[in-house]
Scaffold this active site. Sequence first.
Site, PDB file in Angstrom:
ATOM      1  CB  SER A 213     -46.818 -25.783  26.091  1.00  0.00           C
ATOM      2  OG  SER A 213     -46.791 -25.833  24.682  1.00  0.00           O
TER       3      SER A 213
ATOM      4  CE1 TYR B 136     -44.945 -30.755  25.943  1.00  0.00           C
ATOM      5  CE2 TYR B 136     -46.248 -29.381  24.471  1.00  0.00           C
ATOM      6  CZ  TYR B 136     -45.186 -29.527  25.341  1.00  0.00           C
ATOM      7  OH  TYR B 136     -44.378 -28.452  25.633  1.00  0.00           O
TER       8      TYR B 136
END
Length: 273
Positions: free
Chosen positions: A155, A168
């Site tokens: 990401s 995350y």
Amino acid sequence: MTGRLSGKVALVTGAGRGMGRSHAVTMAREGADVIVLDVCAPLEGLHYELSSPEDLKETARLVEAQDRRVVQVVRDIRDLEGMKADVAAAVGELGRLDAVVTNAAIATTTPWDQVTPQMWHNEIEVNLTGTWNTVVATVPHLVEAGGGSLILVSSVAGVKALPFLAPYVASKHGVTGLAKALAIELAEQKIRVNSLAPGSVDTPMQGGRAAVQERFGDMFAEHPLWQNKFSNMFGIPYMEPVDLSNAVVYLASDESRYVTAQSLAVDAGFSHF
């Protein structure tokens, strides 16, 4: 250009919908047979629902509509032994494995001091340990095929710090580093390993622009300067899943035969803005 993945077999995790579905269908359109894998079950504590068995069946239907073979696997990527058995069975059915896309992931948005032990555990277990389990279950089949491509979906949060996403960010930085470490060790087996760093993509995980604004609204109201952390150079709210799928096809194809140990950001400049 078509047929860039002709003769290849790919495996995509988190394939029930969103980017995973897009990757599977786009790879099939380019000639690959595809193993589509998803948990198809809820996970407590998320602000959105995960894929259903019907979602995965629809992905399989869309792959078959490209005149390609497909094998559906319902499995939690946190289950290593189950992953090994299911992957072996699926590869046995399709004959080989050439490319793996570790797309499955979850995300919760909350200030760091409101992160519960369960939230932390879930994201590290799914995003990082689940990715590791997928690697362990698939690499022997890539070796047997004489090499291949591992595409670990990280990401922009795997290359850039973002607020309200501590578990995350930690898990995705781990995925980015894991890809680089594996690239060294697996080069001897002619396996290329790269990570893909998407920016904001219009998927069920995001839930749409209104949902994101609702979740972040109070946090941005208290910390207005931090809104800039979620901007990109083109000023667009979201990319489409296919924008990432096009990069996946490139990394899985022979066009990238000497590309390894890279973190490919497809993020509209998000990571450098």
